[in-house]
Scaffold this active site. Structure first.
Site, PDB file in Angstrom:
ATOM      1  N   GLY A  53       0.946  -1.133  -0.226  1.00  0.00           N
ATOM      2  CA  GLY A  53      -0.255  -0.145   0.086  1.00  0.00           C
ATOM      3  C   GLY A  53       1.302   0.581   0.048  1.00  0.00           C
ATOM      4  CG  ASN A  54      -0.088   4.508  -1.366  1.00  0.00           C
ATOM      5  OD1 ASN A  54      -1.013   5.311  -1.168  1.00  0.00           O
ATOM      6  ND2 ASN A  54      -0.657   3.597  -1.871  1.00  0.00           N
ATOM      7  CE1 TYR A  55       3.537   5.537   5.178  1.00  0.00           C
ATOM      8  CE2 TYR A  55       5.407   6.009   3.960  1.00  0.00           C
ATOM      9  CZ  TYR A  55       5.423   5.350   4.385  1.00  0.00           C
ATOM     10  OH  TYR A  55       6.199   4.552   5.428  1.00  0.00           O
ATOM     11  CB  ALA A  96      -2.351   7.163  -3.848  1.00  0.00           C
TER      12      ALA A  96
END
Length: 402
Positions: free
Chosen positions: A209-211, A277
């Protein structure tokens, strides 16, 4: 037409302050969300506890919360609201409004307000008829404020009144009629927005995943809805909620799910804003059981995910507008322009991780909007303010004057 509207109700130190309770009940009954801002003297006439019970929101009076020192942002309130109503409004507050005397939270909120402002004066007859009061009233009218007086129960037309505040039900009618007669710039438009991250499973308990927090995409959804659009918000896994009833939310987890939802809804949209994102890669194989730590290393083979922007860009019709986002760490302008061209976007919003305190997990952002006709650079702002800048650009692309 008050359903889903966000109203800042300003209350000042008048004997008529108790009537604010009836105004709140009328607004809430018609579907509005109400945030009270009260002057220090207003609290002498009615308790914040009574008001917060009716609005289900803490009452704002001071610049800083006495409980934990939290700063109350008058700028954020000015961006949040669809309208501000000051009722009752004393002669003292009229004078401060006319002359920009920002010595309390109510006046600073008024001076930051982007939405229309309605004012219901309340004072005795002699004060109302005094030349200074008349002068202040005409001054704030010239600023575009809407005065509500008892003679008509609707918009004032220069008639001198007796100073008493209009009745609560009539005041609520004024706001209701205003929104009935004032079409919003995006009314009749359908806008799709993607927001947040995607999670690509490795096994039942792990993911790539990402932030991304989703704050930017959600701010865009609220801004579009506030301007009258019907919004389809396709949201990755985030801990956020929506407020406006015009927002239809579709929760997804993976790029595959977001891709399917976006492709399905895009044909019926006038515009799409791709703010999510989205993961560029996913594990080539997803384990059906938790991967155990049995050796010193683990090799994951990754496969590319769907390119949602490219897919929608290839399907875009002449009547549709497509907006993309680019988060870059180097050679920002060239990378963003290349993405705009390759994916057939109308304009692209450039973020840079080089701008500290912006992008992921932040409440602020600093953007550059790039189109085929040039670029616009914006200073660091709250994400709500950035959303307003982006939607202003979208209105231009759609040929709509705000």
């Amino acid at each position: 037409m008050l359903k889903g509207k966000k109203i800042v109700l300003g209350i000042t130190g008048s004997i008529a302050a108790y009537k604010a309770c009836y105004i709140i009940r009328g607004l809430v009954k018609r579907g509005a969300e109400v945030q009270v801002v009260i002057t220090p003297s207003g609290k002498e006439f009615i308790t914040p506890l009574t008001l917060s019970t009716l609005t289900r929101k803490p009452v704002i009076s001071d610049f800083f919360s006495q409980r934990d020192g939290t700063w109350h942002s008058h700028v954020d309130l000015g961006l949040w609201a669809d309208a501000m109503l000051i009722a009752p409004c004393t002669a003292a507050t009229l004078g401060k409004m006319a002359n920009g005397i920002a010595d309390n939270m109510l006046i600073t909120t008024y001076l930051s307000m982007k939405a229309p402002v309605f004012v219901a004066p309340a004072m005795d007859l002699d004060m109302y008829r005094h030349p200074s009061t008349s002068h202040n009233m005409e001054t704030i009218k010239s600023y575009g404020n809407i005065i509500i007086e008892p003679q008509s129960g609707f918009l004032a037309s220069g008639l001198e009144g007796k100073g008493r505040m209009e009745e609560p039900e009539a005041i609520v009618d004024v706001l209701d009629n205003y929104f009935n007669q004032s079409p919003q710039p995006l009314q009749g438009k359908h806008i799709m927005i993607t927001a947040g991250p995607t999670y690509e499973k490795i096994d039942p308990v792990r993911f790539i995943g990402n932030y991304s927090s989703g704050k930017m995409g959600f701010a865009l959804a609220e801004e579009c809805a506030a301007k009258g659009a019907e919004v389809t918000l396709i949201a990755g896994p985030v801990a956020l909620s929506t407020a406006n009833s015009r927002i239809t939310r579709i929760d997804v987890e993976s790029c595959e799910e977001m891709y399917n939802a976006a492709v399905a809804h895009f044909p019926s949209c006038d515009a799409a804003i791709l703010c999510a994102a989205v993961a560029d890669f996913r594990p080539d194989h997803v384990a059906d059981k938790k991967i155990k730590r049995e050796k010193d290393d683990l090799v994951l083979r990754l496969a590319p995910t769907h390119d949602i922007a490219a897919e929608l860009g290839s399907k875009k019709s002449d009547r549709q507008t497509l907006v993309g986002f680019a988060l870059e760490t180097n050679d920002e302008d060239n990378n963003a322009m290349s993405k705009l061209e390759r994916k057939n976007l109308d304009f692209i919003v450039l973020n840079s991780l080089r701008n500290e305190g912006t992008c992921f997990r932040s409440d602020e952002n600093q953007i550059k909007i790039i189109s085929r006709n040039g670029s616009k650079v914006f200073p660091k702002k709250s994400k709500e303010e950035v959303a307003a800048d982006i939607i202003e650009e979208l209105l231009g692309e759609l040929g709509i004057r705000n």
